[in-house]
Design an enzyme around this catalytic site. Structure first.
Site, PDB file in Angstrom:
ATOM      1  N   GLU A 111       0.732  -1.178  -0.079  1.00 28.02           N
ATOM      2  CA  GLU A 111       0.014   0.056  -0.192  1.00 28.02           C
ATOM      3  C   GLU A 111       0.859   1.151   0.206  1.00 28.02           C
ATOM      4  O   GLU A 111       1.939   1.305   0.670  1.00 28.02           O
ATOM      5  CB  GLU A 111      -0.914  -0.115   1.331  1.00 28.02           C
ATOM      6  CG  GLU A 111      -1.920  -1.021   1.045  1.00 28.02           C
ATOM      7  CD  GLU A 111      -2.851  -1.311   2.317  1.00 28.02           C
ATOM      8  OE1 GLU A 111      -4.076  -1.181   2.168  1.00 28.02           O
ATOM      9  OE2 GLU A 111      -2.343  -1.206   3.276  1.00 28.02           O
TER      10      GLU A 111
ATOM     11  N   CYS B 230       3.382   8.391   1.161  1.00 25.49           N
ATOM     12  CA  CYS B 230       3.714   7.689   2.004  1.00 25.49           C
ATOM     13  C   CYS B 230       4.132   6.129   1.348  1.00 25.49           C
ATOM     14  O   CYS B 230       3.193   5.484   1.161  1.00 25.49           O
ATOM     15  CB  CYS B 230       2.896   7.214   3.286  1.00 25.49           C
ATOM     16  SG  CYS B 230       3.376   6.347   4.415  1.00 25.49           S
TER      17      CYS B 230
ATOM     18  N   CYS C  94       6.379  -7.109   7.514  1.00 24.47           N
ATOM     19  CA  CYS C  94       7.397  -6.517   8.570  1.00 24.47           C
ATOM     20  C   CYS C  94       7.769  -7.732   9.423  1.00 24.47           C
ATOM     21  O   CYS C  94       6.856  -8.451   9.907  1.00 24.47           O
ATOM     22  CB  CYS C  94       6.990  -5.681   9.373  1.00 24.47           C
ATOM     23  SG  CYS C  94       8.441  -4.556  10.253  1.00 24.47           S
TER      24      CYS C  94
ATOM     25  N   CYS D   4       6.072  -4.574  16.477  1.00 21.15           N
ATOM     26  CA  CYS D   4       5.337  -3.641  17.376  1.00 21.15           C
ATOM     27  C   CYS D   4       3.976  -3.864  17.787  1.00 21.15           C
ATOM     28  O   CYS D   4       3.141  -4.033  16.799  1.00 21.15           O
ATOM     29  CB  CYS D   4       5.593  -2.116  16.598  1.00 21.15           C
ATOM     30  SG  CYS D   4       7.312  -2.050  16.222  1.00 21.15           S
TER      31      CYS D   4
ATOM     32  N   CYS E  90       0.941  -1.943  16.134  1.00 27.56           N
ATOM     33  CA  CYS E  90       1.075  -1.692  14.626  1.00 27.56           C
ATOM     34  C   CYS E  90       0.238  -2.758  13.695  1.00 27.56           C
ATOM     35  O   CYS E  90       0.814  -3.905  13.993  1.00 27.56           O
ATOM     36  CB  CYS E  90       2.541  -1.579  14.298  1.00 27.56           C
ATOM     37  SG  CYS E  90       2.707  -1.416  12.344  1.00 27.56           S
TER      38      CYS E  90
ATOM     39  N   GLY F 219       6.479  -1.939   6.537  1.00 26.89           N
ATOM     40  CA  GLY F 219       7.900  -2.591   6.626  1.00 26.89           C
ATOM     41  C   GLY F 219       8.777  -1.467   7.217  1.00 26.89           C
ATOM     42  O   GLY F 219       8.712  -0.360   7.594  1.00 26.89           O
ATOM     43  N   GLU F 220      10.003  -2.253   7.651  1.00 26.33           N
ATOM     44  CA  GLU F 220      11.293  -1.527   8.267  1.00 26.33           C
ATOM     45  C   GLU F 220      12.203  -1.089   7.217  1.00 26.33           C
ATOM     46  O   GLU F 220      12.833  -2.044   6.657  1.00 26.33           O
ATOM     47  CB  GLU F 220      11.828  -2.362   9.296  1.00 26.33           C
ATOM     48  CG  GLU F 220      12.917  -1.708  10.059  1.00 26.33           C
ATOM     49  CD  GLU F 220      13.132  -0.278  10.475  1.00 26.33           C
ATOM     50  OE1 GLU F 220      12.172   0.179  11.326  1.00 26.33           O
ATOM     51  OE2 GLU F 220      13.975   0.482   9.981  1.00 26.33           O
TER      52      GLU F 220
ATOM     53  N   SER G 160      11.802   6.767   8.280  1.00 23.69           N
ATOM     54  CA  SER G 160      11.227   6.248   9.676  1.00 23.69           C
ATOM     55  C   SER G 160      11.621   4.742  10.011  1.00 23.69           C
ATOM     56  O   SER G 160      11.374   3.972   9.222  1.00 23.69           O
ATOM     57  CB  SER G 160       9.693   6.524   9.800  1.00 23.69           C
ATOM     58  OG  SER G 160       9.263   5.966  11.015  1.00 23.69           O
TER      59      SER G 160
ATOM     60  N   PHE H 298       9.769   6.392  18.285  1.00 23.68           N
ATOM     61  CA  PHE H 298      10.306   6.342  19.744  1.00 23.68           C
ATOM     62  C   PHE H 298       9.255   5.743  20.766  1.00 23.68           C
ATOM     63  O   PHE H 298       9.550   4.625  21.251  1.00 23.68           O
ATOM     64  CB  PHE H 298      10.641   7.676  20.215  1.00 23.68           C
ATOM     65  CG  PHE H 298      11.807   7.899  21.102  1.00 23.68           C
ATOM     66  CD1 PHE H 298      13.049   7.188  21.096  1.00 23.68           C
ATOM     67  CD2 PHE H 298      11.530   8.463  22.493  1.00 23.68           C
ATOM     68  CE1 PHE H 298      13.976   7.365  21.927  1.00 23.68           C
ATOM     69  CE2 PHE H 298      12.458   8.343  23.476  1.00 23.68           C
ATOM     70  CZ  PHE H 298      13.782   7.785  23.037  1.00 23.68           C
ATOM     71  N   HIS H 299       8.099   6.275  21.076  1.00 22.19           N
ATOM     72  CA  HIS H 299       6.947   5.965  21.497  1.00 22.19           C
ATOM     73  C   HIS H 299       6.948   5.483  23.120  1.00 22.19           C
ATOM     74  O   HIS H 299       5.834   5.337  23.487  1.00 22.19           O
ATOM     75  CB  HIS H 299       6.540   4.431  20.716  1.00 22.19           C
ATOM     76  CG  HIS H 299       6.323   4.560  19.153  1.00 22.19           C
ATOM     77  ND1 HIS H 299       5.613   5.776  18.855  1.00 22.19           N
ATOM     78  CD2 HIS H 299       6.431   3.829  18.014  1.00 22.19           C
ATOM     79  CE1 HIS H 299       5.532   5.483  17.586  1.00 22.19           C
ATOM     80  NE2 HIS H 299       5.999   4.584  17.210  1.00 22.19           N
TER      81      HIS H 299
ATOM     82  N   ASN I  97      -3.952   5.023  15.870  1.00 19.03           N
ATOM     83  CA  ASN I  97      -5.363   4.715  14.997  1.00 19.03           C
ATOM     84  C   ASN I  97      -5.505   3.189  15.171  1.00 19.03           C
ATOM     85  O   ASN I  97      -4.782   2.368  15.231  1.00 19.03           O
ATOM     86  CB  ASN I  97      -4.661   5.097  13.541  1.00 19.03           C
ATOM     87  CG  ASN I  97      -4.319   6.517  13.196  1.00 19.03           C
ATOM     88  OD1 ASN I  97      -5.339   7.162  13.532  1.00 19.03           O
ATOM     89  ND2 ASN I  97      -3.293   6.714  12.716  1.00 19.03           N
TER      90      ASN I  97
ATOM     91  N   CYS J 114      -1.589   6.120   9.707  1.00 19.19           N
ATOM     92  CA  CYS J 114      -0.579   5.478  10.196  1.00 19.19           C
ATOM     93  C   CYS J 114      -0.800   4.194  10.779  1.00 19.19           C
ATOM     94  O   CYS J 114      -1.582   4.040  11.611  1.00 19.19           O
ATOM     95  CB  CYS J 114       0.191   6.305  11.151  1.00 19.19           C
ATOM     96  SG  CYS J 114       0.834   8.003  10.645  1.00 19.19           S
TER      97      CYS J 114
HETATM   98  N1  SAH Z   1       8.680   0.699  10.104  1.00 19.80           N
HETATM   99  C1  SAH Z   1       9.042   2.080  10.348  1.00 19.80           C
HETATM  100  C2  SAH Z   1       8.136   2.846   9.319  1.00 19.80           C
HETATM  101  C3  SAH Z   1       6.497   2.373   9.283  1.00 19.80           C
HETATM  102  S1  SAH Z   1       5.722   2.944  10.537  1.00 19.80           S
HETATM  103  C4  SAH Z   1       8.761   2.262  11.830  1.00 19.80           C
HETATM  104  O1  SAH Z   1       8.476   1.699  12.559  1.00 19.80           O
HETATM  105  O2  SAH Z   1       9.076   3.499  12.013  1.00 19.80           O
HETATM  106  C5  SAH Z   1       5.310   4.755  10.519  1.00 19.80           C
HETATM  107  C6  SAH Z   1       4.782   5.368  11.801  1.00 19.80           C
HETATM  108  O3  SAH Z   1       3.468   4.826  12.096  1.00 19.80           O
HETATM  109  C7  SAH Z   1       5.920   4.860  12.922  1.00 19.80           C
HETATM  110  O4  SAH Z   1       6.170   5.626  13.908  1.00 19.80           O
HETATM  111  C8  SAH Z   1       4.911   3.794  13.553  1.00 19.80           C
HETATM  112  O5  SAH Z   1       5.368   3.658  14.916  1.00 19.80           O
HETATM  113  C9  SAH Z   1       3.574   4.357  13.429  1.00 19.80           C
HETATM  114  N2  SAH Z   1       2.418   3.445  13.855  1.00 19.80           N
HETATM  115  C10 SAH Z   1       2.176   2.177  13.774  1.00 19.80           C
HETATM  116  N3  SAH Z   1       1.006   1.773  13.973  1.00 19.80           N
HETATM  117  C11 SAH Z   1       0.406   2.856  14.310  1.00 19.80           C
HETATM  118  C12 SAH Z   1      -1.057   3.137  14.779  1.00 19.80           C
HETATM  119  N4  SAH Z   1      -1.909   2.012  14.789  1.00 19.80           N
HETATM  120  N5  SAH Z   1      -1.286   4.105  14.973  1.00 19.80           N
HETATM  121  C13 SAH Z   1      -0.440   5.219  14.913  1.00 19.80           C
HETATM  122  N6  SAH Z   1       0.813   5.317  14.461  1.00 19.80           N
HETATM  123  C14 SAH Z   1       1.164   3.836  14.219  1.00 19.80           C
HETATM  124 FE1  SF4 Z   2       6.969  -1.820  14.076  1.00 20.93          FE
HETATM  125 FE2  SF4 Z   2       7.318   0.012  12.032  1.00 20.93          FE
HETATM  126 FE3  SF4 Z   2       7.258  -2.958  11.419  1.00 20.93          FE
HETATM  127 FE4  SF4 Z   2       5.021  -1.561  12.214  1.00 20.93          FE
HETATM  128  S1  SF4 Z   2       5.985  -1.135  10.356  1.00 20.93           S
HETATM  129  S2  SF4 Z   2       5.872  -3.235  13.136  1.00 20.93           S
HETATM  130  S3  SF4 Z   2       5.795  -0.036  13.697  1.00 20.93           S
HETATM  131  S4  SF4 Z   2       8.754  -1.778  12.687  1.00 20.93           S
END
Ligand code: SAH
Ligand code: SF4
Length: 394
Positions: free
Chosen positions: A114, A127, A134, A138, A141, A194-195, A226, A249-250, A325, A368
């Site tokens: 996507e 984006c 991934c 997390c 996510c 993805g990372e 990111s 960071f979170h 979200n 996101c």
């Molecule tokens: N994998 C990378 C980039 C993709 S995620 C990373 O983790 O940084 C892009 C952003 O969306 C990250 O900061 C992630 O932590 C955040 N994110 C993931 N799931 C989310 C959710 N359900 N609500 C809000 N932000 C979220």
């Molecule tokens: Fe974590 Fe980013 Fe992978 Fe989602 S896409 S699991 S936030 S590393």
């Protein structure tokens, strides 16, 4: 179904999809040169031919070699016989009430990724995704609940940008290219599925094309990568890509971050901050963005805000607060608006910009962390998740 535990550091090599060798999209200048020479282009002409083909593909959006009119006819025929110019195929395109567009694209192997376009007053941000799924998990996510299927190739990464430009009708006449400020697609964020730092080389090659003056020609300051915190790749990102950096960071304690962003068990907060402090290109205009998802009762207290400010001392930073979200089955709730504002206020008073990200495209699940392609139904097993978190099957 076979469950193969995947450790974060073991990144499956991109399986080169059939046809990828012939596809010129995503090849670096050096690779393109090599291919043209192999195809019989005299070495002394190769540099010029690379520039010509490159401009047709990336500046004019041409997909048919026959239209490359500054090349001799038989040379065009030779190119058409040996090579292709292929982009991911758009499966669906949804437009949100707020103008956000979400594309579901199919890539080789039948996988889907996507890509989201977010129009704003002063910019248009795309984006893009770097992997199908991934390897990381997390817990907030949606993508993290999906198995990694494979890394995207550079062609598939840069292809997402080209598909969006097609859809936006943005292939300006060369020499009359609008300034970045007036482009419909003016910014890129690597914040999709993805990372990106677990697919480093492909992301780097794709971004080099995006930044190339004869390519898509976006300034490196308009690209933000990111990462969840792949520490060993942070310095290389500065050196080999040079784009802006955002970090997921979170949390402000290792105990909480271990739970939210399991890669923290491998590289904890202090190790991550150390890498960020020495991000060599740091300057005031190149602040690091700290992304911070607001989870009700988990990481959103005043104490968290104060700890966050202490942790990032002396790092030029902006804190992007992301209201969580929700997605079906998510184990968290979004912090109440008042809580988010109070948190933002503490950070702001400490001297940091603390914008609250407005969720965009929620009605089409484009916000996101909501991305997850419907075709990839495979869910991670407990063992996978434990393995990925570095817990060796515990
Ligand atoms: N994998 C990378 C980039 C993709 S995620 C990373 O983790 O940084 C892009 C952003 O969306 C990250 O900061 C992630 O932590 C955040 N994110 C993931 N799931 C989310 C959710 N359900 N609500 C809000 N932000 C979220
Ligand atoms: Fe974590 Fe980013 Fe992978 Fe989602 S896409 S699991 S936030 S590393």
């Amino acid at each position: 179904m076979h469950e193969v535990p995947v450790k974060p550091e073991v990144v499956p090599l991109p399986r080169v999809p059939a046809g990828e060798a012939r596809n010129l999209v995503g090849k670096t200048r050096a690779q393109l040169r090599e291919l043209l020479i192999e195809a019989g282009t005299p070495e002394r002409q190769a540099g010029m031919r690379v520039g010509q083909v490159w401009q047709w593909i990336y500046q004019k959006g041409v997909r048919d070699f026959a239209l490359m009119t500054n090349l001799a006819k038989d040379y065009r025929a030779m190119l058409a016989e040996r090579f292709t110019i292929e982009l991911p195929e758009v499966v669906t395109r949804q437009v949100s009430q707020d103008g956000t567009r979400k594309y579901l694209m199919r890539i080789a192997g039948g996988h889907e990724v996507e890509t989201v376009y977010i129009p704003e007053q002063d910019r248009g941000t795309l984006c893009i995704s770097s992997q199908v799924g991934c390897t990381l998990t997390c817990s907030f996510c949606h993508t993290g609940t999906q198995k990694l299927v494979r890394n995207l190739t550079p062609g598939e990464i840069v292809g997402q940008i080209m598909v969006a430009r097609d859809d936006l009708g943005e292939w300006p006449e060369p020499g009359r290219a609008p300034k970045n400020e007036t482009r419909l697609l003016s910014n890129i964020v690597l914040m999709g599925m993805g990372e990106p730092l677990y697919n480093f080389e492909a992301v780097r090659d794709a971004m080099q094309i995006a930044m190339d003056g004869e390519g898509i020609s976006l300034s490196r300051r308009r690209i933000t990568l990111s990462t969840s915190g792949v520490v060993p790749k942070i310095a290389r990102t500065a050196e080999e890509i040079g784009c802006l950096l955002a970090v997921s960071f979170h949390a402000t304690t290792d105990a909480v971050r271990d739970r939210l962003v399991p890669i923290n068990r491998k590289w904890n907060i202090e190790t991550l901050l150390e890498a960020l402090r020495s991000y060599p290109k740091l300057s005031n205009s190149e602040r690091i963005t700290f992304e911070y998802v607001m989870l009700d009762g988990v990481n959103d207290s005043d104490e968290d805000a104060r700890r966050l400010v202490r942790l990032i001392q002396r790092i030029p930073a902006k804190i992007n607060l992301i209201p969580f979200n929700e997605w079906p089955g998510a184990p968290y709730r979004r912090s109440p608006q008042g809580r988010i504002r109070a948190f933002a206020d503490i950070i702001y008073k400490a001297g940091y910009a603390s914008p609250i990200r407005t969720p965009r495209g929620e009605d089409i699940m484009a916000a996101c962390g909501q991305l997850k392609s419907a075709t990839e139904r495979g869910r991670k097993s407990r063992r996978d998740i434990a393995g990925e978190a570095g817990l060796s099957g515990r």
